[in-house]
Design an enzyme around this catalytic site. Structure first.
Site, PDB file in Angstrom:
ATOM      1  N   HIS A  49     -10.545  21.931 -31.751  1.00 17.37           N
ATOM      2  CA  HIS A  49     -11.330  21.052 -30.900  1.00 17.37           C
ATOM      3  C   HIS A  49     -10.438  20.046 -30.191  1.00 17.37           C
ATOM      4  CE1 HIS A  49     -15.067  21.905 -33.546  1.00 17.37           C
ATOM      5  NE2 HIS A  49     -15.098  22.644 -32.468  1.00 17.37           N
ATOM      6  N   GLU A 109     -13.289  16.818 -39.492  1.00 10.92           N
ATOM      7  CA  GLU A 109     -11.999  17.448 -39.248  1.00 10.92           C
ATOM      8  C   GLU A 109     -11.003  16.385 -38.826  1.00 10.92           C
ATOM      9  OE1 GLU A 109     -12.961  20.343 -36.283  1.00 10.92           O
ATOM     10  OE2 GLU A 109     -13.008  18.890 -34.662  1.00 10.92           O
TER      11      GLU A 109
END
Length: 294
Positions: free
Chosen positions: A249, A211
């Site tokens: 995150h 990511e």
């Protein structure tokens, strides 16, 4: 064969008597995991009934290991106590500590991952779903009924994308699926898992999910180019993420051109990795790559 977790793994659950620990211990047992005990100093000596199995509670990780031969700990304790829990597990000589807890201060994570590494304990996480070797053992919160045993290895920063790729490729199946977590500091990296899958004779192909944010995927690309001979297929979450905003995150933040999905995709493709633009496209690339191997 598998990486890190097998049917022979004996699992302790630190925080088993809490709400999340109870729920997921029950799920792990249902998946066939050999959960041999929980750890809670205030409830040592008791047993907890999970359907048809009574699991003992020990006062420490060292006691649990001595009584049961446990070699894995799954950590379900509040953020303020994770550093102490992992340090205790490392001091006891546990081989693998899987830290599910999120919201841990970064300086705590730096401290306990460094300490554990020095003591010979592998940490997976924190802020991760754990890992599963389908049909053998499940350490964490990954759903055990969405895929089967097979020959695909999976390493992912994202829990939900781990589940999606497992489901998309359920007809092929997986050797081991590892959710490494998306915090800025983690105990086990893409590279660690790539090295393990490269050596695992029952893994034929690896799926790498990354990511935006940081440079972990670029470093993984360099490692793949130099050390991995098995085919790797990738997916990077965050192509539409706005610049400068944390997405999901704590580690998923982009500054300028650093850490963008496009840059990560370019680095992986330069290393010979086929990268999908969506999870479904990524699954199709895996199937195509497997067809080429036949």
């Amino acid at each position: 064969m598998a990486i890190y977790l097998t049917q022979d793994s004996k699992v302790l659950v630190q925080g088993m008597t809490g709400g999340e620990g109870m729920k997921h211990t029950r799920r792990m047992l249902a998946a066939g995991t050999d959960v041999v005990g929980g750890v809670n100093p205030r409830k040592a000596g008791r047993t907890v009934d999970f359907d048809d199995r009574a699991v003992p509670v020990f006062g420490s990780v060292a006691e649990g290991m001595a009584e049961t031969g446990a070699d894995v700990s799954v950590v379900f304790v509040p953020p303020a106590f994770v550093k102490t829990a992992v340090t205790e597990a490392a001091d006891a000589g546990i081989g693998l500590a899987v830290v599910i807890t999120e919201g841990i201060p970064v300086h705590d994570t730096v401290a306990f991952t460094t300490y554990a590494r020095r003591e010979g304990t592998r940490v997976i996480g924190p802020n991760c779903p754990g890992l599963i070797t389908p049909g053998q053992s499940n350490a964490g919160i990954i759903p055990a009924d969405i895929t089967k045993q097979g020959r695909i290895g999976l390493v992912s920063k994202s829990g939900t994308l781990t589940y999606q790729l497992m489901f998309e490729l359920r007809d092929i199946g997986f050797s081991t699926c590892v959710g490494i977590g998306g915090d800025p500091v983690i105990g086990t990296t893409h590279i660690d898992c790539l090295a393990a899958f490269q050596e695992d004779p029952d893994t034929d192909i690896v799926v790498l999910i990354g990511e935006i944010g940081g440079d972990a995927e670029e470093r993984a690309a360099a490692y793949i180019r130099d050390h991995v001979t098995k085919p790797v297929v990738g997916y990077i979450a965050g192509f539409t993420a706005p610049e400068g905003r944390t997405m999901g995150h704590a580690g998923a933040i982009v500054s300028g051109s650093s850490g963008t999905a496009a840059a990560k995709k370019q680095a992986l493709e330069a290393a010979g990795v086929r990268v999908g633009n969506t999870p479904t496209e990524t699954a199709r690339l895996v199937l195509a790559r497997l067809d080429e191997q036949r």
